[in-house]
Design a protein around this motif. Structure first.
Motif, PDB file in Angstrom:
ATOM      1  N   ASN A  84      -1.465  -3.642  -5.939  1.00  0.00           N
ATOM      2  CA  ASN A  84      -1.006  -4.364  -4.759  1.00  0.00           C
ATOM      3  C   ASN A  84      -2.248  -5.031  -4.150  1.00  0.00           C
ATOM      4  OD1 ASN A  84      -0.249  -5.226  -2.238  1.00  0.00           O
ATOM      5  ND2 ASN A  84       1.053  -3.450  -1.806  1.00  0.00           N
ATOM      6  N   PRO A  85      -2.586  -6.232  -4.644  1.00  0.00           N
ATOM      7  CA  PRO A  85      -3.842  -6.869  -4.210  1.00  0.00           C
ATOM      8  C   PRO A  85      -3.947  -7.012  -2.687  1.00  0.00           C
ATOM      9  CG  PRO A  85      -2.968  -8.007  -6.117  1.00  0.00           C
ATOM     10  CD  PRO A  85      -1.929  -6.997  -5.713  1.00  0.00           C
ATOM     11  N   GLU A  86      -2.800  -7.277  -2.026  1.00  0.00           N
ATOM     12  CA  GLU A  86      -2.862  -7.426  -0.557  1.00  0.00           C
ATOM     13  C   GLU A  86      -3.351  -6.154   0.111  1.00  0.00           C
ATOM     14  OE1 GLU A  86       0.565  -8.859   1.754  1.00  0.00           O
ATOM     15  OE2 GLU A  86       0.657 -10.399   0.179  1.00  0.00           O
ATOM     16  N   LEU A  87      -2.829  -5.055  -0.387  1.00  0.00           N
ATOM     17  CA  LEU A  87      -3.220  -3.750   0.142  1.00  0.00           C
ATOM     18  C   LEU A  87      -4.695  -3.463  -0.179  1.00  0.00           C
ATOM     19  CD1 LEU A  87      -2.163  -1.247   1.522  1.00  0.00           C
ATOM     20  CD2 LEU A  87      -1.322  -0.438  -0.683  1.00  0.00           C
ATOM     21  N   ARG A 323      -7.625   7.449 -11.833  1.00  0.00           N
ATOM     22  CA  ARG A 323      -7.282   6.926 -10.506  1.00  0.00           C
ATOM     23  C   ARG A 323      -5.931   6.235 -10.474  1.00  0.00           C
ATOM     24  NH1 ARG A 323      -9.852  10.482  -9.682  1.00  0.00           N
ATOM     25  NH2 ARG A 323     -11.916  10.607  -8.739  1.00  0.00           N
ATOM     26  N   LEU A 324      -5.640   5.377 -11.469  1.00  0.00           N
ATOM     27  CA  LEU A 324      -4.376   4.641 -11.457  1.00  0.00           C
ATOM     28  C   LEU A 324      -3.188   5.602 -11.582  1.00  0.00           C
ATOM     29  CD1 LEU A 324      -2.889   1.924 -11.461  1.00  0.00           C
ATOM     30  CD2 LEU A 324      -3.175   1.843 -13.941  1.00  0.00           C
ATOM     31  N   LYS A 325      -3.276   6.532 -12.533  1.00  0.00           N
ATOM     32  CA  LYS A 325      -2.179   7.477 -12.756  1.00  0.00           C
ATOM     33  C   LYS A 325      -1.898   8.305 -11.505  1.00  0.00           C
ATOM     34  CE  LYS A 325      -1.875   9.084 -17.583  1.00  0.00           C
ATOM     35  NZ  LYS A 325      -2.145  10.226 -18.472  1.00  0.00           N
ATOM     36  N   GLN A 326      -2.933   8.752 -10.839  1.00  0.00           N
ATOM     37  CA  GLN A 326      -2.748   9.613  -9.664  1.00  0.00           C
ATOM     38  C   GLN A 326      -2.120   8.832  -8.505  1.00  0.00           C
ATOM     39  OE1 GLN A 326      -2.715  12.655  -8.933  1.00  0.00           O
ATOM     40  NE2 GLN A 326      -3.109  12.854  -6.746  1.00  0.00           N
ATOM     41  N   ILE A 327      -2.606   7.619  -8.268  1.00  0.00           N
ATOM     42  CA  ILE A 327      -2.045   6.816  -7.166  1.00  0.00           C
ATOM     43  C   ILE A 327      -0.575   6.493  -7.475  1.00  0.00           C
ATOM     44  CG2 ILE A 327      -2.158   4.582  -5.971  1.00  0.00           C
ATOM     45  CD1 ILE A 327      -4.530   6.118  -5.098  1.00  0.00           C
ATOM     46  N   GLN A 328      -0.316   6.102  -8.730  1.00  0.00           N
ATOM     47  CA  GLN A 328       1.058   5.780  -9.124  1.00  0.00           C
ATOM     48  C   GLN A 328       1.961   7.000  -8.941  1.00  0.00           C
ATOM     49  OE1 GLN A 328       1.730   2.375 -10.681  1.00  0.00           O
ATOM     50  NE2 GLN A 328       3.502   3.153  -9.559  1.00  0.00           N
ATOM     51  N   TYR A 329       1.444   8.168  -9.297  1.00  0.00           N
ATOM     52  CA  TYR A 329       2.196   9.426  -9.141  1.00  0.00           C
ATOM     53  C   TYR A 329       2.504   9.696  -7.663  1.00  0.00           C
ATOM     54  CZ  TYR A 329       2.736  14.480  -8.591  1.00  0.00           C
ATOM     55  OH  TYR A 329       3.164  15.722  -8.205  1.00  0.00           O
ATOM     56  N   LEU A 330       1.526   9.496  -6.800  1.00  0.00           N
ATOM     57  CA  LEU A 330       1.744   9.758  -5.372  1.00  0.00           C
ATOM     58  C   LEU A 330       2.791   8.808  -4.794  1.00  0.00           C
ATOM     59  CD1 LEU A 330      -1.954  10.385  -4.149  1.00  0.00           C
ATOM     60  CD2 LEU A 330      -0.160  12.092  -4.495  1.00  0.00           C
ATOM     61  N   ASP A 337       3.380   6.268   0.995  1.00  0.00           N
ATOM     62  CA  ASP A 337       4.342   5.174   1.064  1.00  0.00           C
ATOM     63  C   ASP A 337       3.772   3.929   0.379  1.00  0.00           C
ATOM     64  OD1 ASP A 337       2.583   3.937   2.847  1.00  0.00           O
ATOM     65  OD2 ASP A 337       3.709   4.541   4.629  1.00  0.00           O
ATOM     66  N   GLU A 338       4.497   2.825   0.489  1.00  0.00           N
ATOM     67  CA  GLU A 338       4.076   1.597  -0.196  1.00  0.00           C
ATOM     68  C   GLU A 338       2.730   1.079   0.312  1.00  0.00           C
ATOM     69  OE1 GLU A 338       5.660   0.091  -2.755  1.00  0.00           O
ATOM     70  OE2 GLU A 338       7.025   1.802  -2.778  1.00  0.00           O
ATOM     71  N   GLN A 339       2.395   1.485   1.538  1.00  0.00           N
ATOM     72  CA  GLN A 339       1.097   1.075   2.104  1.00  0.00           C
ATOM     73  C   GLN A 339       0.008   2.119   1.839  1.00  0.00           C
ATOM     74  OE1 GLN A 339       0.751  -2.017   3.453  1.00  0.00           O
ATOM     75  NE2 GLN A 339       2.840  -2.139   2.648  1.00  0.00           N
ATOM     76  N   PHE A 340       0.343   3.095   1.021  1.00  0.00           N
ATOM     77  CA  PHE A 340      -0.579   4.174   0.652  1.00  0.00           C
ATOM     78  C   PHE A 340      -0.974   5.059   1.841  1.00  0.00           C
ATOM     79  CE2 PHE A 340      -2.504   1.929  -3.371  1.00  0.00           C
ATOM     80  CZ  PHE A 340      -1.221   1.774  -3.872  1.00  0.00           C
TER      81      PHE A 340
END
Ligand SMILES: NC(=O)c1ccc[n+]([C@@H]2O[C@H](COP(=O)([O-])OP(=O)(O)OC[C@H]3O[C@@H](n4cnc5c(N)ncnc54)[C@H](O)[C@@H]3O)[C@@H](O)[C@H]2O)c1
Length: 344
Positions: A84-87, A323-330, A337-340
């Motif tokens: 999510n480049p904006e985020l 890092r990607l797998k963990q964030i995607q999992y969360l 939420d969508e805004q992390f």
């Protein structure tokens, strides 16, 4: 010094935090804790105090009383940044600039920023020249663009009472309690350890710069304590003349350090882009800095840890160390939420 270490619960931070404490500094960590489950081994003698805090929500009072901020908190690689480049711009760029503004207003004198050699982008590949701090930046991804934006926004904030410093780290490797196996040297070493075989389809001629996380940590401490005039608004590439490696040499070194590991290097040309970086400035102008590590020493260190912890493929492939797998999992499990932001 009294130090605020953001991102201190991550891969680099869990090595740097204890080193700061050993150096006699008082340290407090602010981190939202995305990767706290990713503990590989117990390797710290002391850990700084930690507060769960999202950098986007920092309040002015939370910066009071510190002498320095070392800022590591980021979505920390290209794939996470592209989710999510904006985020990514909100967290890596806007929140960082805001944090630096709050630090300056609170009277914090030093702001050490973890930038990246990725600011040079592909431009390094089109000529034989090494990228120095004077080279034009040409970031490709949102992650790398944020690094450039932060540097550009913080540079004009520098004055006699506020000293931002930009450490353009090469790609990191090395053992950390909060390990990452999405970094090339760490991942290749782990694969070689488990399979006793490394196969490179291409000829592995491209160059890439690598630096050990203990040298990144040393650079941060030197940048934090150096006389302000030596570092104010300066960028430093972090590494040394040994830090540029051809991919095939990385494989050969790993093969030599992992007993019984066969290395097969292909003949096809693959990626033709080279990323070679000039590390002269940090080694001549940052007081106290020189690298203590190279890839060979880092691979040997990893091998010893793997022996000790009965390392296996479930650990290598776990989301806990990627890092990607963990964030995607969360996100997928509704924990952030969508805004992390963490859901209550
Ligand atoms: N590892 C490398 O190869 C490398 C290379 C160059 C630069 N860097 C930079 O160094 C820094 C640290 O990298 P790392 O490898 O330790 O990454 P990491 O992902 O292990 O650590 C980053 C930490 O920041 C935290 N964080 C993320 N978003 C946050 C937010 N909004 N608020 C508070 N905390 C937040 C995470 O929870 C994590 O603990 C990053 O800025 C990264 O861009 C790393």
């Amino acid at each position: 010094m009294k130090v605020l270490l953001t991102g201190g619960e991550g891969y680099i931070g869990t090595v740097l935090g204890p080193l700061l404490l050993e150096g006699g500094h008082e340290v407090h960590v602010y981190d939202t804790g995305f990767h706290r489950v990713g503990w590989l081994y117990d390797g710290v003698t002391a850990a700084p105090q930690w507060s769960r805090l999202d950098t986007r929500l920092t309040e002015p009072r939370q910066l009071g009383g510190y002498d320095a901020v070392i800022h590591l908190a980021d979505l920390s690689n290209d794939p996470v940044g592209e989710l999510n480049p904006e985020l990514t711009y909100e967290i890596n760029h806007e929140a960082t600039v805001r944090l630096a503004g709050l630090a300056k207003a609170a009277g914090v004198e030093r702001f050490v920023y973890a930038s990246s050699c990725s600011v040079y982008g592909a431009s390094a590949g089109e000529s034989e020249e090494l990228s120095s701090e004077e080279s034009p930046t040409a970031p490709i991804t949102a992650y790398a663009k944020c690094k450039v934006r932060v540097e550009n926004d913080l540079r004009p904030m520098a004055d006699s009472s506020f000293t931002p410093v930009f450490l353009r780290n090469a790609t990191a490797f090395g053992a950390s309690p909060r390990m990452r196996f999405d970094l090339v040297v760490n991942e290749l070493t782990a694969m070689a350890y488990l399979d006793r075989k490394l196969v490179l389809e291409s000829d592995g001629t491209p160059w890439r710069p690598f630096v050990h996380i203990r040298d990144i940590s040393k650079a941060a401490m030197c940048a934090m304590t150096a006389p302000a005039e030596a570092v104010r608004a300066e960028a430093f590439n972090v590494g040394d003349s040994r830090a540029n490696y051809q991919v095939r040499d990385i494989c050969r070194i790993i093969g030599e350090e992992i007993p019984g590991c066969e290395v097969i290097i292909g003949e096809q040309g693959g990626d033709t882009r080279n990323y070679r970086v000039d590390f002269t400035k940090i080694n001549t102008q940052l007081p106290g800095f020189s690298c203590d590590w190279d890839v060979r020493k880092g691979v040997a260190e990893l091998r010893e840890i793997f022996d000790r912890i009965e390392f296996d493929s479930s650990i290598l492939n776990s989301r806990r160390h990627r890092r990607l797998k963990q964030i995607q999992y969360l996100v997928d499990t509704g924990q952030i939420d969508e805004q992390f932001f963490w859901k209550v």
